[in-house]
Design a protein around this motif. Structure first.
Motif, short mmCIF file in Angstrom:
data_model
loop_
_atom_site.label_atom_id
_atom_site.label_comp_id
_atom_site.label_asym_id
_atom_site.label_seq_id
_atom_site.Cartn_x
_atom_site.Cartn_y
_atom_site.Cartn_z
N PHE A 58 -77.67 -44.06 -22.95
CA PHE A 58 -78.09 -44.76 -21.74
C PHE A 58 -78.63 -46.16 -22.05
O PHE A 58 -79.52 -46.33 -22.89
N GLY A 59 -78.06 -47.17 -21.36
CA GLY A 59 -78.57 -48.53 -21.46
C GLY A 59 -77.98 -49.36 -22.58
O GLY A 59 -78.13 -50.58 -22.57
N TRP A 60 -77.32 -48.73 -23.54
CA TRP A 60 -76.80 -49.48 -24.68
C TRP A 60 -75.48 -50.16 -24.32
O TRP A 60 -75.16 -50.29 -23.15
N PHE B 111 -83.87 -32.81 -40.67
CA PHE B 111 -85.30 -32.49 -40.73
C PHE B 111 -86.14 -33.74 -40.43
O PHE B 111 -85.92 -34.81 -41.01
N GLY B 112 -87.09 -33.58 -39.51
CA GLY B 112 -87.99 -34.67 -39.17
C GLY B 112 -87.41 -35.70 -38.23
O GLY B 112 -88.09 -36.66 -37.85
N ALA B 113 -86.16 -35.52 -37.80
CA ALA B 113 -85.48 -36.52 -36.98
C ALA B 113 -85.83 -36.38 -35.51
O ALA B 113 -85.91 -35.27 -34.98
N GLU B 114 -86.00 -37.51 -34.85
CA GLU B 114 -86.19 -37.56 -33.41
C GLU B 114 -84.89 -38.03 -32.76
O GLU B 114 -83.81 -37.91 -33.37
N HIS B 115 -84.96 -38.56 -31.55
CA HIS B 115 -83.74 -38.75 -30.75
C HIS B 115 -82.78 -39.80 -31.34
O HIS B 115 -81.57 -39.68 -31.18
N ILE B 116 -83.29 -40.81 -32.02
CA ILE B 116 -82.42 -41.86 -32.56
C ILE B 116 -81.98 -41.53 -33.98
O ILE B 116 -81.29 -42.31 -34.63
N LEU B 117 -82.38 -40.36 -34.47
CA LEU B 117 -81.88 -39.82 -35.74
C LEU B 117 -82.10 -40.76 -36.92
O LEU B 117 -81.24 -40.90 -37.80
N GLY B 118 -83.23 -41.43 -36.92
CA GLY B 118 -83.58 -42.31 -38.03
C GLY B 118 -83.27 -43.77 -37.82
O GLY B 118 -83.70 -44.62 -38.59
N GLY B 119 -82.48 -44.08 -36.76
CA GLY B 119 -82.16 -45.48 -36.47
C GLY B 119 -80.69 -45.78 -36.35
O GLY B 119 -80.23 -46.83 -36.80
N SER C 169 -78.88 -46.32 -33.58
CA SER C 169 -78.43 -47.10 -32.43
C SER C 169 -78.40 -48.60 -32.68
O SER C 169 -77.90 -49.36 -31.84
N GLY C 170 -78.91 -49.05 -33.81
CA GLY C 170 -78.85 -50.46 -34.13
C GLY C 170 -79.74 -50.78 -35.30
O GLY C 170 -80.53 -49.94 -35.76
N TYR C 171 -79.62 -51.98 -35.79
CA TYR C 171 -80.46 -52.43 -36.89
C TYR C 171 -81.79 -52.94 -36.33
O TYR C 171 -81.82 -53.83 -35.50
N ASN C 172 -82.89 -52.34 -36.77
CA ASN C 172 -84.24 -52.78 -36.36
C ASN C 172 -84.46 -52.73 -34.85
O ASN C 172 -85.04 -53.65 -34.26
N VAL C 173 -84.01 -51.64 -34.20
CA VAL C 173 -84.18 -51.54 -32.76
C VAL C 173 -85.55 -50.93 -32.43
O VAL C 173 -86.05 -50.06 -33.14
N ALA C 174 -86.13 -51.40 -31.34
CA ALA C 174 -87.49 -50.97 -30.97
C ALA C 174 -87.54 -49.50 -30.57
O ALA C 174 -88.57 -48.85 -30.71
N GLU C 175 -86.42 -48.97 -30.05
CA GLU C 175 -86.41 -47.59 -29.57
C GLU C 175 -86.48 -46.55 -30.69
O GLU C 175 -86.68 -45.37 -30.44
N THR C 176 -86.29 -46.98 -31.93
CA THR C 176 -86.32 -46.03 -33.05
C THR C 176 -87.76 -45.63 -33.36
O THR C 176 -88.55 -46.43 -33.84
#
Length: 308
Positions: free
Chosen positions: A50-52, A239-247, A249-256
């Motif tokens: 969503f939004g990307w 293990f330990g991953a949230e929705h962006i799976l470590g990052g 969706s992009g390089y240095n994105v705020a949503e991570t």
């Protein structure tokens, strides 16, 4: 964990390729990333969350393209780059427009190939996969055979596409109904899938710390596409991953919220290996990748599989 992968090659990235889309309200724009050399290249169509937009998910797309895949990314109508008003009459149907976007890409591969300098004659149309993250995962699941249940619990239209030979579902939402929060149930009625007909071979990726504000359940909600679908499936739990799976969706994105370059490196290598196996490009990389993950002293995740 360091797996053996094919040699990285320079990547060409071309945008926008504009596809006419009558009834959509505006043309569909896509980005194409491809190895600069090579022939008989397999294809991955990638659906963003969503939004990307077509410019997102560089950590995955760049890697796949540098290692032999042509990656085609549409910008769906919910993209922040289009800024569609919430009261736009298309808004309630964006989930359908998303699926139609992917089908349009499949229908227009000749035009896409001809539009990208140096790509002519290099695509392998017999080896096409689809991958998606979050809402993009639900979009892709429809091509793999999932359906949306109506208010009476009856399966809706079959929107599967036999041209898609394999799928990768990243952080893809599970069942609807009582598993949704009241807000999600009221605002996202399409978020009510049935996976009982999703037979296409698929890798499901879920983070064991991915707690969705849309569900009354825990992170196991994101494993539903694996456990509730038939056929050949694999589940990668990070293990330990949230929705962006470590990052991813992009390089240095705020949503991570769980930035972890090692996790992203693992994910892109494992998805690459899975796609090569599922599309019949080789029969060893996925087996080797699984073995290395199991034997690694730094446990980042686990893989399980089923055939029925």
């Amino acid at each position: 964990m360091q797996m053996n992968v094919s040699t990285s090659t320079p990547v060409i990235s071309f945008k926008p390729v504009v596809l006419s889309a009558p009834g959509r309200g505006e043309d569909l724009q896509v980005r194409v990333s491809a190895p600069a050399t090579g022939s008989q290249l397999p294809i991955v169509i990638f659906s963003h969350g969503f939004g990307w937009s077509m410019d997102s998910y560089g950590p995955l797309v760049d890697y796949w393209a540098a290692h032999g895949f042509v990656v085609i990314q549409p910008t769906h109508l919910d993209s922040r780059t289009l800024n569609l008003p919430a009261d736009d009459p298309r808004t309630p149907l964006i989930w359908r427009f998303r699926v139609e976007d992917l089908k349009l890409i499949l229908d227009q591969l000749d035009l896409i190939e001809a539009s990208v300098p140096g790509l002519g004659g290099r695509l392998d149309r017999s080896r096409i996969a689809a991958a998606g993250h979050s809402w993009g995962g639900q979009t892709v699941s429809m091509l793999l055979g999932a359906r949306v249940l109506d208010a009476n619990g009856e399966p809706g239209e079959d929107m599967s596409d036999s041209r898609i030979k394999a799928g990768v579902l990243l952080s893809t939402t599970g069942l609807g109904g009582a598993d949704l929060t009241p807000f999600a149930a009221e605002n996202f009625p399409f978020m009510n899938p049935s996976f009982s007909e999703m037979r296409t071979p698929t890798l499901v990726v879920a983070g064991d710390h991915d707690q969705s504000p849309l569900s009354t359940r825990g992170p196991d909600w994101f494993t539903d596409p694996y456990f509730l679908s038939p056929g050949s499936k694999s589940l990668l739990t990070l293990f330990g991953a949230e929705h962006i799976l470590g990052g991813i969706s992009g390089y240095n994105v705020a949503e991570t919220t769980d930035e972890n370059p090692e996790r992203v490196a693992l994910l892109r290598q494992l998805t690459w290996s899975y796609l090569r196996d599922a599309l019949g490009l080789d029969n060893s990389s996925w087996i080797e990748a699984r073995k290395e993950l199991e034997e690694s002293t730094n446990q980042l995740g686990r893989i399980e599989s089923k055939s029925e």
